[in-house]
Design a protein around this motif. Structure first.
Motif, PDB file in Angstrom:
ATOM      1  N   LEU A  63       5.132  92.057 -27.326  1.00 27.64           N
ATOM      2  CA  LEU A  63       3.943  92.273 -26.492  1.00 27.64           C
ATOM      3  C   LEU A  63       4.290  92.809 -25.099  1.00 27.64           C
ATOM      4  CD1 LEU A  63       1.918  89.043 -27.382  1.00 27.64           C
ATOM      5  CD2 LEU A  63       1.740  91.322 -28.407  1.00 27.64           C
ATOM      6  N   ALA A  64       5.542  93.111 -24.878  1.00 26.75           N
ATOM      7  CA  ALA A  64       5.956  93.595 -23.564  1.00 26.75           C
ATOM      8  C   ALA A  64       5.337  94.955 -23.272  1.00 26.75           C
ATOM      9  CB  ALA A  64       7.475  93.691 -23.495  1.00 26.75           C
ATOM     10  N   GLY A  65       4.793  95.096 -22.080  1.00 30.05           N
ATOM     11  CA  GLY A  65       4.316  96.391 -21.622  1.00 30.05           C
ATOM     12  C   GLY A  65       2.899  96.748 -22.032  1.00 30.05           C
ATOM     13  N   ILE A  66       2.242  95.913 -22.834  1.00 28.96           N
ATOM     14  CA  ILE A  66       0.895  96.285 -23.252  1.00 28.96           C
ATOM     15  C   ILE A  66      -0.076  96.084 -22.090  1.00 28.96           C
ATOM     16  CG2 ILE A  66       1.405  95.662 -25.642  1.00 28.96           C
ATOM     17  CD1 ILE A  66      -0.512  93.326 -25.332  1.00 28.96           C
ATOM     18  N   THR A  67      -1.067  96.969 -22.021  1.00 30.02           N
ATOM     19  CA  THR A  67      -2.077  96.892 -20.975  1.00 30.02           C
ATOM     20  C   THR A  67      -3.444  96.503 -21.530  1.00 30.02           C
ATOM     21  OG1 THR A  67      -2.540  99.266 -21.216  1.00 30.02           O
ATOM     22  CG2 THR A  67      -0.894  98.610 -19.550  1.00 30.02           C
ATOM     23  N   HIS A  68      -3.647  96.727 -22.839  1.00 28.82           N
ATOM     24  CA  HIS A  68      -4.920  96.449 -23.475  1.00 28.82           C
ATOM     25  C   HIS A  68      -4.666  95.846 -24.855  1.00 28.82           C
ATOM     26  CE1 HIS A  68      -5.770  99.495 -20.437  1.00 28.82           C
ATOM     27  NE2 HIS A  68      -7.045  99.117 -20.458  1.00 28.82           N
ATOM     28  N   LEU A  69      -5.497  94.887 -25.230  1.00 31.40           N
ATOM     29  CA  LEU A  69      -5.265  94.141 -26.469  1.00 31.40           C
ATOM     30  C   LEU A  69      -6.577  94.008 -27.235  1.00 31.40           C
ATOM     31  CD1 LEU A  69      -3.121  92.462 -28.051  1.00 31.40           C
ATOM     32  CD2 LEU A  69      -3.846  90.493 -26.714  1.00 31.40           C
ATOM     33  N   LEU A  70      -6.562  94.379 -28.513  1.00 27.90           N
ATOM     34  CA  LEU A  70      -7.719  94.220 -29.388  1.00 27.90           C
ATOM     35  C   LEU A  70      -7.365  93.223 -30.480  1.00 27.90           C
ATOM     36  CD1 LEU A  70     -10.604  95.274 -30.153  1.00 27.90           C
ATOM     37  CD2 LEU A  70      -9.442  96.827 -31.745  1.00 27.90           C
ATOM     38  N   VAL A  71      -8.230  92.230 -30.688  1.00 32.78           N
ATOM     39  CA  VAL A  71      -7.991  91.194 -31.698  1.00 32.78           C
ATOM     40  C   VAL A  71      -9.093  91.258 -32.743  1.00 32.78           C
ATOM     41  CG1 VAL A  71      -7.668  88.733 -32.139  1.00 32.78           C
ATOM     42  CG2 VAL A  71      -6.906  89.718 -29.961  1.00 32.78           C
ATOM     43  N   SER A  72      -8.725  91.610 -33.975  1.00 32.47           N
ATOM     44  CA  SER A  72      -9.695  91.643 -35.066  1.00 32.47           C
ATOM     45  C   SER A  72      -9.309  90.708 -36.206  1.00 32.47           C
ATOM     46  CB  SER A  72      -9.856  93.070 -35.597  1.00 32.47           C
ATOM     47  OG  SER A  72      -8.636  93.545 -36.157  1.00 32.47           O
ATOM     48  N   VAL A  73      -8.258  89.924 -36.017  1.00 32.99           N
ATOM     49  CA  VAL A  73      -7.825  88.973 -37.052  1.00 32.99           C
ATOM     50  C   VAL A  73      -8.839  87.832 -37.115  1.00 32.99           C
ATOM     51  CG1 VAL A  73      -6.013  87.372 -37.748  1.00 32.99           C
ATOM     52  CG2 VAL A  73      -5.407  89.568 -36.687  1.00 32.99           C
ATOM     53  N   PRO A  74      -9.403  87.545 -38.290  1.00 29.16           N
ATOM     54  CA  PRO A  74     -10.417  86.484 -38.374  1.00 29.16           C
ATOM     55  C   PRO A  74      -9.792  85.093 -38.329  1.00 29.16           C
ATOM     56  CG  PRO A  74     -10.004  87.371 -40.547  1.00 29.16           C
ATOM     57  CD  PRO A  74      -9.211  88.229 -39.588  1.00 29.16           C
ATOM     58  N   ILE A  93       1.181  87.873 -20.222  1.00 28.06           N
ATOM     59  CA  ILE A  93       1.405  89.319 -20.119  1.00 28.06           C
ATOM     60  C   ILE A  93       1.021  89.806 -18.729  1.00 28.06           C
ATOM     61  CG2 ILE A  93       0.735  91.595 -20.985  1.00 28.06           C
ATOM     62  CD1 ILE A  93       0.156  90.279 -23.690  1.00 28.06           C
ATOM     63  N   LYS A  94       1.965  90.344 -18.025  1.00 27.03           N
ATOM     64  CA  LYS A  94       1.697  90.886 -16.698  1.00 27.03           C
ATOM     65  C   LYS A  94       1.084  92.283 -16.849  1.00 27.03           C
ATOM     66  CE  LYS A  94       5.500  88.388 -14.501  1.00 27.03           C
ATOM     67  NZ  LYS A  94       4.585  87.363 -13.980  1.00 27.03           N
ATOM     68  N   GLY A  95       0.015  92.531 -16.123  1.00 29.48           N
ATOM     69  CA  GLY A  95      -0.604  93.852 -16.171  1.00 29.48           C
ATOM     70  C   GLY A  95      -1.607  94.034 -17.289  1.00 29.48           C
ATOM     71  N   LEU A  96      -1.987  92.958 -17.972  1.00 32.53           N
ATOM     72  CA  LEU A  96      -2.999  93.079 -19.021  1.00 32.53           C
ATOM     73  C   LEU A  96      -4.361  93.322 -18.365  1.00 32.53           C
ATOM     74  CD1 LEU A  96      -3.519  92.915 -22.097  1.00 32.53           C
ATOM     75  CD2 LEU A  96      -4.056  90.493 -21.779  1.00 32.53           C
ATOM     76  N   ARG A  97      -4.981  94.446 -18.694  1.00 28.09           N
ATOM     77  CA  ARG A  97      -6.219  94.847 -18.028  1.00 28.09           C
ATOM     78  C   ARG A  97      -7.478  94.508 -18.836  1.00 28.09           C
ATOM     79  NH1 ARG A  97      -4.383 101.090 -17.117  1.00 28.09           N
ATOM     80  NH2 ARG A  97      -2.247 100.670 -16.402  1.00 28.09           N
ATOM     81  N   TRP A  98      -7.331  94.379 -20.148  1.00 23.25           N
ATOM     82  CA  TRP A  98      -8.521  94.216 -21.004  1.00 23.25           C
ATOM     83  C   TRP A  98      -8.089  93.607 -22.332  1.00 23.25           C
ATOM     84  CZ3 TRP A  98      -9.833  96.161 -25.846  1.00 23.25           C
ATOM     85  CH2 TRP A  98     -11.189  96.178 -26.196  1.00 23.25           C
ATOM     86  N   LEU A  99      -8.880  92.644 -22.801  1.00 23.94           N
ATOM     87  CA  LEU A  99      -8.689  92.088 -24.134  1.00 23.94           C
ATOM     88  C   LEU A  99     -10.051  92.037 -24.810  1.00 23.94           C
ATOM     89  CD1 LEU A  99      -6.549  89.045 -25.241  1.00 23.94           C
ATOM     90  CD2 LEU A  99      -8.896  89.300 -26.064  1.00 23.94           C
ATOM     91  N   GLY A 100     -10.145  92.614 -25.998  1.00 26.05           N
ATOM     92  CA  GLY A 100     -11.374  92.596 -26.777  1.00 26.05           C
ATOM     93  C   GLY A 100     -11.206  91.757 -28.027  1.00 26.05           C
ATOM     94  N   TYR A 101     -12.133  90.813 -28.237  1.00 28.60           N
ATOM     95  CA  TYR A 101     -12.115  89.996 -29.450  1.00 28.60           C
ATOM     96  C   TYR A 101     -13.323  90.374 -30.307  1.00 28.60           C
ATOM     97  CZ  TYR A 101     -12.435  86.173 -32.724  1.00 28.60           C
ATOM     98  OH  TYR A 101     -12.524  85.451 -33.896  1.00 28.60           O
ATOM     99  N   LEU A 102     -13.080  90.764 -31.556  1.00 27.55           N
ATOM    100  CA  LEU A 102     -14.145  91.167 -32.462  1.00 27.55           C
ATOM    101  C   LEU A 102     -14.661  89.956 -33.217  1.00 27.55           C
ATOM    102  CD1 LEU A 102     -12.837  94.554 -33.893  1.00 27.55           C
ATOM    103  CD2 LEU A 102     -14.001  94.068 -31.729  1.00 27.55           C
TER     104      LEU A 102
END
Length: 300
Positions: A63-74, A93-102
């Motif tokens: 997960l190093a370096g990611i800035t955006h994260l999408l989670v669709s695992v039920p 995570i440093k620098g994480l700007r956005w996380l979306g959970y579906l």
């Protein structure tokens, strides 16, 4: 300047459409799948993926370096596997700007065909809905407790290329269920990707959005319209009690509601490309007739 990097826990139907959109803008995109065989196929198609499930954590540093994260695992019976296995890693995570959970509009339960919006009390009808409510709470707690920029997206019935009434009509397995007054809300996968991209551009951590089109509609009408587009007879209406649906398919008919999409328009500025199932189905059929094209979500 840091190149934005989207990582998808579950690089599946939705994730691949969003990934294609962002990769065209220069983003780095990666994600996960459940099996080694699927990972090989995705890698052969050019996707950077890792195998992940509850008993198979990601390798250190994935997960190093990611800035955006999408989670669709039920979630499963034990809860949300991403939160359970990597929740603390994500919070760090440093620098994480956005996380979306579906999530799903199933969290609202049954409203007898009435309207619901993001302020409606959550009252799921079944176990799957209750799991989603618990998962949403867990992700929002990560925002409250650790400042993780979590956004919740409650999806209506998802459809698109390779996942529409055309496939069962062609195989002769389509059913038109006769349950008077029943309606479902829907969303085309391309419009879902648009909503996610708009949220990425206008983040509001802690936000919850319904994601659906403008036209809650009777499921038997959608199948009949798809049949007309194909030029084949519509399947006969079958009473719900005689339809021999799987327990999961039957459970969808326990809920009857119309879902408002007002917030994605007023706050995120979304303009739906497919505001109803007629526009969405016509586009899917038109795409099928274009040689040399292949929708990223139709990979499977």
């Amino acid at each position: 300047m840091t190149v934005p990097y989207l990582f998808c826990f579950g690089l599946g139907y939705t994730g691949r459409v969003l990934a294609r959109r962002l990769a065209a803008e220069g983003w780095i995109v990666g994600g996960t799948c459940r099996t080694a065989a699927k990972a090989m196929a995705l890698r052969a198609a050019g996707s950077a993926v890792e195998v992940f499930h509850r008993d198979h954590p990601l390798p250190r540093g994935a997960l190093a370096g990611i800035t955006h994260l999408l989670v669709s695992v039920p979630p499963d019976a034990a809860g949300d596997p991403v939160l359970a296995v990597h929740g603390e890693d994500i919070a760090g995570i440093k620098g994480l700007r956005w996380l979306g959970y579906l999530s799903t509009t199933g969290v609202y339960g049954d409203h007898g065909g009435g309207w619901v919006d993001e302020t409606t009390q959550l009252s799921p009808s079944g176990e799957r809905g209750r799991r989603r409510v618990a998962a949403e709470a867990g992700w929002l707690e990560l925002w409250d407790r650790r400042g993780v920029p979590v956004h919740i997206f409650r999806l209506a019935g998802l459809y698109g290329p390779g996942r529409s009434p055309f496939e069962p009509l062609r195989t002769g397995t389509a059913k038109r269920i006769d349950k008077p007054g029943q309606v479902f809300s829907r969303i085309h996968v391309e419009d879902l990707a648009c909503v996610l991209a708009c949220s990425i551009s206008r983040p509001r951590p802690g936000a919850v959005y319904n994601v659906c089109d403008d036209n809650p509609a009777a499921p038997e009408a959608v199948v009949a319209h798809a049949a007309a587009l194909l030029g084949v007879p519509a399947p006969p209406l079958v009473p719900l009690e005689a339809a021999e649906l799987s327990p999961m398919a039957r459970s969808f008919y326990d809920d009857n509601k119309r879902v408002s999409n007002r917030l994605i328009k007023s706050e995120l500025g979304v303009t739906l490309r497919y505001p109803d199932y007629r526009a969405g189905l016509a586009a899917i059929l038109a795409d099928e007739t274009c040689p040399g094209t292949r929708h990223p979500a139709s990979f499977d």
